[in-house]
Design a protein around this motif. Structure first.
Motif, short mmCIF file in Angstrom:
data_model
loop_
_atom_site.label_atom_id
_atom_site.label_comp_id
_atom_site.label_asym_id
_atom_site.label_seq_id
_atom_site.Cartn_x
_atom_site.Cartn_y
_atom_site.Cartn_z
N GLN A 276 2.33 42.34 -21.82
CA GLN A 276 1.50 42.16 -20.64
C GLN A 276 0.75 43.46 -20.40
N MET A 277 -0.58 43.39 -20.34
CA MET A 277 -1.35 44.60 -20.06
C MET A 277 -1.31 44.86 -18.55
N ILE A 278 -0.95 46.09 -18.21
CA ILE A 278 -0.92 46.49 -16.80
C ILE A 278 -2.15 47.34 -16.49
N GLY A 279 -2.50 48.23 -17.39
CA GLY A 279 -3.67 49.06 -17.14
C GLY A 279 -3.87 50.10 -18.23
N GLY A 280 -4.68 51.11 -17.90
CA GLY A 280 -5.08 52.15 -18.85
C GLY A 280 -6.58 52.35 -18.72
N THR A 281 -7.00 53.54 -18.34
CA THR A 281 -8.43 53.77 -18.14
C THR A 281 -9.16 53.86 -19.48
N LEU A 282 -8.50 54.45 -20.48
CA LEU A 282 -9.15 54.62 -21.78
C LEU A 282 -8.79 53.50 -22.75
N ASP A 283 -7.54 53.07 -22.70
CA ASP A 283 -7.06 52.08 -23.66
C ASP A 283 -6.07 51.13 -23.00
N ARG A 284 -6.02 49.92 -23.55
CA ARG A 284 -4.99 48.97 -23.13
C ARG A 284 -4.53 48.26 -24.41
N CYS A 285 -3.64 48.94 -25.14
CA CYS A 285 -3.27 48.48 -26.47
C CYS A 285 -1.80 48.11 -26.57
#
Lengths: 233, 260
Positions: B143-152
């Motif tokens: 489950q992607m929660i966040g990440g300003t540069l990446d969501r991997c």
């Protein structure tokens, strides 16, 4: 086809108080971030708040260690900014229809940035090139053109957190996602509903919004909603 | 039942793979490397890695976090593995890297540590329960929660004692599934699935790979993504992978090793 966007407000214009507040009040608040007694408790911030400190850290230009001063000066002029910028620089509140008119030189700089973005291997104006204030000017300018904004967002993400203002990257990504017909993920974009009230534009996974906002150096979600004058969603 | 065992010998830059039949005879006839001696036989059944007995707020016990801040956290009351990109710092391996590398690879951990440092933009956590994965399936929910540069979110496999590895990953900032190799400190793009697949943050999805010899296939939510021929057969440890400031929750890591 690229869509023309309205100019992303400057730091001063970004401070949007509850609907009844005037622009004059907003500017006054920017100069003096001390909480005003008549504002709701959740609509205030302190210079010691984590997100304010994070922005202050990025936008600290005391070392004067950028390499292209002439480009920086041109960018700041085109965006209508005066350095140094005082944190908080970006509250992550963009209300559709509250955009200010871009300065006269903005269009020419947008054209120059578009050419730069299309040139393979070109040096993008990041913090080490034009300083932190210069990167904020870039963020404001690229938001005027969707095609440029997309290319710029990619460059800014690629450059990493030391070179690009995370708070601007987040705001720009939200704005573009809405243009692309997707939902925003940070909760920085607001619209006017049919009744004229400010409301949050469609957003996905609002339950983890504060984690993402903390990562980006944005104020807590509740504060953003309050500043936009939006009802809680 | 006879079983095929592949023994890989590292000779400078040249790699020679020799296949034997009859594992027991090899163990008595050939001087195996320390890794081969320590290797646990691959069970031919699905192992579901349970995080139920792990402690929220602590590092996982089932995985060895080598790069990044990996912690157990709760999602809807269940323990999940969380890579917390908020504390990501450029080029910082996870704390206690040397000890963790020693636990995984014994005395031969220096090369491993050097490679991991070179790949420190990419958080990885190695599954401790299987020493050598060659064929079979690996799946994980994320489950992607966040990440300003990446969501991997990725599946890590073919992890070698020198720190080289492969990953099939989903990138939420690019909406795609890509196979990458990491060799001698160099990250290389190998193959991108042609279907762009935007996923919403805060929703669970399943990434799966199957490996049979050099044939690699991948799926995202049961949709085929890759059908690709690798340069070499796979042989190494497995785990989960991420990138820079990604905030991802992982759950239900399953592995089904097969003999072919």
């Amino acid at each position: 086809m690229t869509m023309r966007l309205r100019f992303l407000p400057t730091c001063a214009a970004l401070v949007v108080l509850p609907a009844a507040a005037t622009n004059a009040q907003a500017k006054k608040t920017t100069r003096n971030p001390t909480p005003r007694a008549k504002l709701a408790a959740e609509c205030t911030w302190k210079p010691t708040d984590g997100w304010v400190k994070r922005q202050a850290e990025f936008f600290d230009e005391s070392k004067h260690d950028w390499t292209n001063d002439s480009l920086r000066t041109a960018l700041l002029a085109a965006a209508g900014l005066t350095a140094p910028l005082k944190a908080p620089v970006n509250f992550g509140v963009h209300v559709e229809g509250r955009d200010s008119t871009p300065p006269a030189g903005a269009a020419a700089m947008v054209a120059a940035l578009t050419k730069l973005a299309a040139t393979r291997g070109s040096t993008w104006p990041t913090k080490s090139v034009v300083g932190a204030a210069g990167t904020h000017a870039v963020s404001m300018l690229v938001s005027l053109d969707t095609g440029l904004a997309r290319a710029a967002l990619h460059r800014m993400m690629e450059a990493g957190p030391a070179e690009s203002p995370a708070v601007d990257v987040a705001t720009l990504e939200d704005r573009l996602r809405l243009v692309w017909g997707r939902k925003q993920i940070y909760g920085t974009q607001f619209r006017r509903g049919p009744d004229g009230k400010v409301e949050l534009a469609p957003m996905e996974d609002s339950s983890h919004a504060d984690l993402r906002r903390e990562d980006a150096g944005l104020p807590p979600f509740k504060l953003g909603l309050c500043m936009a004058g939006a009802g809680k969603s | 039942m006879s079983r095929t065992v592949s023994l890989t010998l590292e000779l400078s830059v040249m790699r020679i793979s020799i296949a034997f039949v009859g594992a027991a005879s090899i163990a008595t006839t050939f001087p195996l490397s320390l890794d081969a001696q320590r290797a646990k036989p691959a069970p031919e059944k699905t192992t579901h890695v349970s995080l139920a007995s792990e402690t929220a707020g602590r590092e996982p016990k089932a995985f060895a976090p080598l790069v990044g801040s990996w912690v157990i956290t709760k999602d809807a009351g269940n323990n999940v593995l969380f890579i917390d990109g908020r504390v990501w710092k450029r080029g910082q391996p996870a704390g206690g890297l040397a000890d963790k590398a020693r636990e995984l690879y014994g005395a031969r951990n220096e090369d491993f540590i050097e490679s991991i440092k070179a790949f420190a933009y990419y958080p990885i956590a190695v599954y401790k329960g299987l020493d050598n994965f060659e064929n079979g399936e690996i799946a994980v929910r994320f489950q992607m929660i966040g990440g300003t540069l990446d969501r991997c979110a990725g599946i890590l496999f073919d992890v070698k004692p020198n720190g080289d590895y492969l990953t099939v990953r989903y990138n939420g900032t690019e909406d795609n599934v890509v196979l990458w190799t990491f060799n001698n400190g160099v990250r290389k793009f190998v193959n991108r699935a042609t279907t762009p697949t935007p996923l919403e943050l805060g929703t669970w999805h399943t990434l799966k790979i199957s490996v049979h010899g050099t044939q690699l296939k991948s799926w995202l939510d049961d949709q085929p993504m890759h059908d690709y021929t690798l340069a070499h057969p796979v042989s190494g440890k497995i785990g989960v992978w991420s990138k820079t400031d990604s905030m991802i929750e992982f759950a239900d890591f399953t592995v089904t090793p097969t003999s072919k």
